[in-house]
Every structure is written in C-alpha cells, then in structure tokens.
Design a protein around this motif. Structure first.
Motif, mmCIF file in Angstrom:
data_model
loop_
_atom_site.group_PDB
_atom_site.id
_atom_site.type_symbol
_atom_site.label_atom_id
_atom_site.label_comp_id
_atom_site.label_asym_id
_atom_site.label_seq_id
_atom_site.Cartn_x
_atom_site.Cartn_y
_atom_site.Cartn_z
ATOM 1 N N ASN A 194 -21.211 -82.033 -28.091
ATOM 2 C CA ASN A 194 -20.423 -83.208 -28.437
ATOM 3 C C ASN A 194 -21.285 -84.193 -29.233
ATOM 4 O O ASN A 194 -22.126 -84.886 -28.676
ATOM 5 N N GLU A 287 -13.555 -84.762 -23.940
ATOM 6 C CA GLU A 287 -13.775 -83.333 -24.156
ATOM 7 C C GLU A 287 -12.523 -82.512 -24.454
ATOM 8 O O GLU A 287 -12.565 -81.608 -25.282
ATOM 9 N N VAL A 320 -18.994 -78.254 -22.467
ATOM 10 C CA VAL A 320 -19.215 -79.329 -23.430
ATOM 11 C C VAL A 320 -20.346 -80.228 -22.940
ATOM 12 O O VAL A 320 -20.257 -80.811 -21.861
#
Lengths: 597, 131
Positions: A194, A287, A320
């Motif tokens: 991310n 996410e 993530v």
C-alpha cells in the motif's frame, strides 16, 4: 573498481529536487571536471535525509560534514575550498539556534540526535538507483536467509516475535496478517504494498520508495515466500513520479540479477512485482477499496469480512502491508526479532516515521523510537514553534486523527496511548498548530477534505460529512447556535458507528476532538460571535489603537479596499463597513497599533 | 550481469560493492583510524596531494578497512609540511612532518597496520603538548 577518496551525497528527494538539488549536482560535476579531480571525487544522488526544512542537503564523506540549504552557485566554493583544500565552508553549516555555534556532523544536529533510523536506514546513505549500493548495505541478505535457511512458518514466526505492527495506521500485528493469509489455501495468493499515501502532509512512504526502493521489493519477496504468493502489486499514486521511476529502475535491476523472477537463489521460489497506479483518491488507502482499484474497478470499499486474507485481489487470499511496514522487515531478519523488540515500547516495538509539518521550526521526516514523547518530537527534534509563538495543539493521524493539547504532550507515543487521548497513530502525519490557528477552522478543513474524498457508497459518510461541514461553515460565519454543537457530536457519533469503512468511521474525529479540548473556542464562535485566533473572517475585526498610532500612513497606503482614513501624523481609523479583513494593515504596521480581535 | 544462482554470488557482489560504501560506513564508525592530511596552500605546494594519493593507494593495497582519510586546513606548522595526523582509538594523536610519498606509505604500513610509530618523523605526540 572505484577508488574515490571522497563522496559528495546530494539529496535527490522530491523536496530537495524542488529546490534545485539536481542543478547543484550538475554544477558540482562541472566543477570537479574543471579541476581535474573526476577520479577522486564521486557525486552521489541519494534519497531524502529528512531535514527538508534545510534542503538541499549535501553530505561530504569521509569528513562527515553536513551542509544545508546548498544552492547550485555554492558548488564551485565547495569544490575549491572543501574538496581541494580541506577547508569547510563554514557558512553552509547548520547553526545551533541556542548557542549559535556551527555544527559539522549530522549526528551532532539536534534534529538527528534522538532519531533511530530503521525504515529510513538507507535514505540519504545510498544511491537508490544502484542495486550494488543496496547490496553493499546488506541488501537482499535477508531474502537469501529466508529462502535458503528458513521455512515459511519460521519466517512468519520471526515477524510475530518481533512484534512489528502495521505502520499505515491501523497497527495490526504484521506477523498475524501473514499467518492468516498463509492459512487460507489457494492456488494463487497476492502480496500488496500500500503506497497510496493520502494523509495530507505525510510523505514517509514516498521518501522510502524514493530513497530505498529495494528494501520494499526485498520485503515483499520475503512476504510472498512466507504466505505462499508468487506475485506482488505495489499500489502507488500516480502523483509520485519520482518514486515510480525509482521503483521501475529497482525492479528492473532486481530482475536482471535474478533477485526477482523465477527460481530465486535456485530455491524454486518465484516472485514478481508489478506496479498499479492510483489516481490519488484518499479512500483507496483503505485496503478493500485499494484491492478493487488494483482490479481496475471503482475504488470503493466493501464490508469486511471477507477480509483480504480470505478474499482479496481477484478473489484470492491477499496480504496488504504499508511501505514503511515493509521497510522494517529486512533488518528484523538480519538483526533478529529480539533486537527489534528491544526498541520502542512493549506493545509497540520499533520506530515510527513522522512527517513533521505546520508551525514547527524543523519541518521534515523524523524516525523515532516508539515511546518517545510528543514534546521531544516537537521541541527537541522539531526545534519548537516558529517565531516563538505559543504551542496550541498537534494533529496526529491526519483527517482520521484528532488533536492533542499541551496537557498530553508528555504521553509516550504508541498506538494505544494516542487512541486513549482521542487521536490515533495514523500513517504518521504530525501537524503542529500555534496560537494563530483557529480550531474550528482546522476541524472545518479536515471535514472538507473527508467530504471531498468520501467515495459516496454509504449514506452516513456521504451525507453525514456534508451536513457536518455545513454546520461548521455556519459556525465560522457567525450563525451558529449551541444546539449546532450538540448536533455535531450526535452526528459525529452516528457517522462513526454506521459508516462502511475506515474513512467514515474516523472522519468525525477532528471535529469531536477539537470540540472536546477546545469547547471554549467553539462557544466563543457561537455565543460571542468571536473567533479568538482571528481566522474566521466574519468573527473578528481590525481596530487601530489611537494611543499607539503615529499617523505614518503606511496602513492607509497598503489597504487594497482604501478603507483606512486619516491625515499624516494623526490617528487613523478603519471603516469597518468596507474592511475586507485581509490583514495587510496589521502586517504592515511597525508600531503594533493595529489590534486583531 | 548474469542472474544470481546462489547466496555465495550475492555475497561476492556485496564484497565488491562494499568498497563503494566503505568510505561512507567507515566515516560513521566510531573506532575508525582517522588520517588527516594538511591541505592548505603551503601543504599543497609541498606536495600534500601526492602524499594523500599515496596514502589512499597504500591503504587500498594493504586492504585496510576502517580507515578514513580526510583533509584539513593549515595547522600552522608550515616548515614541516606536508603534515599528516593519525588518530586512532586508544592512542594519542600523532603528528608527522615532511611526509612525502614514501613516508606516507610507511605511515600506512607501520603505524596503521603494524601499530608502530615512525619515531623519526613525529613532530609532536599530540596537540596537547604542542605549546
């Protein structure tokens, strides 16, 4: 093999390049050529040093001399004086504000003294576009260790033991996230980085990607091995061109050396990484929204469960993690989880990078051990408040966080302590406010931001934040009532409880926390129709103090509305009906004869 | 460059690249040996540049690590130029005078590598007893 006797490291981060650091590099190289010392001195472009306030930064090795605010035209002097004759260019050294002494070394500067650099370890130390420098700084050793000496479960155990928690803001234990993703059986799994840094004022992820992209690639490959994924995505906003270009170079170099690709270190493990660009929507840092955006769909969140660890990108188990989280991974394997655990606090081990911004002297990127106090960060590292003003509050956690007042400045920073005082860690934005900031106005700014960035999928966030903004606008225009304050609290609580994703669940925080800590200021706005900080234009006025005015006419001459009248050497008067409250007179008066209030 | 097949190959790259970074990591190290070459006008006129290059070359030849060579300005001992100062942990700083190319190499081998001072070239054992 190079035998350079001297390295000149110039910051090539976004901040310093914006102040012409690349032009400086060009001038340095020209001067080096002119003096025929090209085989003695190397100029290296590095990532961010963090001390953005004083950029462009130039560091000279082996002398360990740290130059600040270096301009392209200083290049010649640095080469002829320092490089050739060994005389430091005194005027470019950092001046310690209290003692007025010029400091040479980076570590002697108060800004760096309390910092411990793990995630930023290579930023400002290596050339991010040269994989060899990363390898020389122990790069890819952790990946080698994991692949050849450890089982995926052992890798996960190591991360669990280290106690590393998500640095994107949530603080979820990274090892557990990996464990759950590993436990979900599937033919395909994905690692996602991310890099959609959306918090206004935060830029640590960008700096890591610009200054040390390989550390993120290496950590993603380790994570892939641990959870059983062969492919990773880096979701990065398209407005980070420098980070993207450095990542592209890094991926290419790693592939060429076989550190990404098929059969890495002849272990049969394959791992590849691709980039996905975001359009800069704040909600895509969440996410599930991020995953939808990676798939090419609209960046809207969906409810959890299913969690990404169960059904993520392409409906496959996905993990993530944030950029800064990944940057912490290689050192944990090289130095051991026990080493990591010793830094920081028991529940929040390690360090955190904060982006110091606002009314603080040393704006920049700082990496400090968890458990340090806000006072140390703002006053010791940050050098205190600009222009000797009074500290009022600090906003942590960006638009999802809250403000913290002086009474809580000595609380050790970690995930729990910040939540307990109504704010949050967030991604590490830290915006310092002084007495000139109006807290109602600040709350309005953040709600305006989240209102704009709300994806509109769920009603509480879409409509609730709009209504909150309308109420705040009403208050700042002087039409607010005490009932409005009650409505704000009620509305805020409803939005928090009923929104679909993290954006709505946290968006009322800036309003609720300012209402809690600065109730007086809100009351002044609604009861007395007065803005104590003098920010909300409808709620203050400028007045000339007759006893101080000497009749110099400076204010009358600068007033764009021509609403100040008075003869020379006689007291002047502002015509309030025509005053636009621009503050030009206030800033011009040399006799402090104009009062704001 | 060919693809890496083993961890050994990664270590080889690291070893080769280390020289590149050694200059920086040594500078940050606290127990490094520091060699300062006086490089003011008088030093340069007396050949300090050649001396410095010889010192750097000899360090590389001997494969010495943790040594930082830096320049310094005039220390006021012009008659003895080129002047070289060696500072290492646990030893007083030593000031050598009239250091030409050969003496420079000797300093690297004898003082830094073997830990023996070049008695005949010492000006003063340290700045403390210079008065």
């Amino acid at each position: 093999m190079s035998n350079f006797r001297m390295h000149l490291l110039v910051c090539g981060g976004t901040g310093c390049t914006a102040s012409d650091s690349l032009e400086l590099v060009k001038m340095l190289k020209e001067s080096i050529k002119k003096h025929e010392i090209t085989n003695e001195v190397e100029v290296v472009v590095t990532g961010c040093f963090g001390f953005c306030e004083k950029g462009p930064i130039l560091k000279v090795y082996p002398d360990n001399v740290f130059y600040i605010t270096v301009k392209p035209e200083d290049a010649e002097e640095i080469i002829t004086e320092h490089v050739i004759k060994g005389r430091k260019v005194e005027r470019l050294l950092y001046v310690e504000p209290n003692t007025k002494k010029r400091l040479e070394g980076q570590k002697s500067i108060p800004f760096y003294k309390k910092q411990i650099r793990i995630a930023l370890r290579n930023c400002g130390f290596i050339n991010p576009e040269d994989i060899n420098e990363y390898i020389a700084a122990d790069g890819y050793q952790a990946l080698a260790k994991c692949l050849t000496e450890m089982s995926p479960d052992e890798v996960i155990d190591t991360v669990v033991q280290s106690g590393l928690r998500g640095r994107g803001g949530g603080g979820y234990p990274t090892g557990l996230k990996w464990k759950y993703t590993r436990q979900n059986q599937s033919d395909e799994k994905y690692i996602i980085c991310n890099a959609d840094e959306g918090d206004p004022g935060a830029f640590m992820d960008r700096s890591i990607l610009e200054g040390d992209p390989h550390s993120v690639l290496e950590a993603m490959a380790i994570a892939g091995y641990a959870i059983g994924a062969q492919y990773g995505y880096i979701y990065i906003r398209a407005e980070y061109p420098l980070a993207i270009s450095r990542l592209e170079i890094a991926i290419k170099q790693a592939r060429k050396l076989g550190l990404l690709g098929e059969d890495i270190f002849s272990t049969g493990f394959n791992f590849n990484i691709g980039l996905r660009y975001g359009a800069g929507a704040f909600v895509c840092g969440e996410e599930t929204a991020l995953i939808h955006s990676v798939e090419g769909k609209r960046g809207e969140p969906s409810s959890k469960p299913p969690f990404p660890a169960q059904r993520g990108v392409w409906d496959k188990p996905s993990c993530v993690n944030n950029v800064e989280t990944f940057a912490n991974i290689p050192p944990i394997f090289l130095k051991g989880p026990a080493w990591f655990k010793k830094i920081g606090t028991e529940k929040s081990p390690g360090t955190k990078v904060f982006a110091l911004a606002g009314k603080v002297n040393n704006v920049g990127l700082v990496e400090v051990p968890m458990g340090i106090t806000l006072r140390e960060v703002i006053f010791d590292i940050g050098g205190g408040i600009k222009n000797n003003k009074r500290f009022k509050a600090v906003q942590t956690g960006g638009p999802s966080g809250g403000c913290i007042t002086s009474e809580n400045l000595d609380i050790p920073i970690d995930y729990e302590s910040l939540s307990s005082i109504g704010s949050m860690m967030g991604s590490g934005g830290m915006i310092v406010m002084d007495e000139d900031n109006c807290m109602v106005d600040i709350a309005k700014f953040y709600i305006e931001f989240t209102k704009d960035e709300s994806c509109g999928k769920c009603t509480p966030c879409r409509i609730g934040n709009t209504r909150m903004l309308e109420i705040l606008e009403k208050i700042t225009k002087g039409n607010g009532t005490e009932q409005d304050l009650k409505d704000l609290v009620e509305l805020g609580d409803v939005i928090k409880d009923t929104s679909l994703c993290g954006l709505g669940q946290t968006s009322p925080n800036p309003v609720l926390s300012t209402l809690h800590y600065f109730q007086d200021e809100y009351l002044a706005h609604v009861r007395d129709k007065h803005c104590p900080a003098g920010v909300c234009q409808a709620l203050f006025s400028f007045r000339i103090l007759p006893e101080k005015c000497v009749g110099c006419t400076a204010c009358a001459r600068i007033c764009p509305a021509h609403c100040i009248e008075g003869e020379r050497k006689k007291v002047h008067v502002i015509d309030q009906s025509r005053c636009i409250k621009c503050g030009a007179c206030y800033n011009t008066c040399k006799f402090n004869a104009i009062e704001k209030g | 460059m060919a693809k890496l097949k083993t961890v050994e190959e990664l270590k080889k790259i690291r070893q080769a690249a280390l020289n590149q970074l050694d200059l920086r990591s040594t500078a940050e190290s606290e127990d490094k040996v520091l060699v300062r070459v006086g490089m003011a006008t008088c030093g340069i006129a007396n050949g300090a540049r050649t001396t410095m290059k010889a010192i750097l070359d000899e360090i590389a030849k001997q494969g010495l690590a943790n040594v930082s060579v830096t320049q310094t300005g005039c220390i006021g001992y012009c008659a003895q130029e080129p002047v070289v100062e060696v500072v290492s942990k646990g030893m007083p700083s030593v000031l050598y005078g009239k250091v030409d190319e050969n003496r420079g190499r000797e300093i690297v081998i004898e003082h830094i590598k073997n830990g023996r001072l070049l008695q005949n070239a010492i000006i003063n054992k340290s700045f403390e007893n210079m008065e």
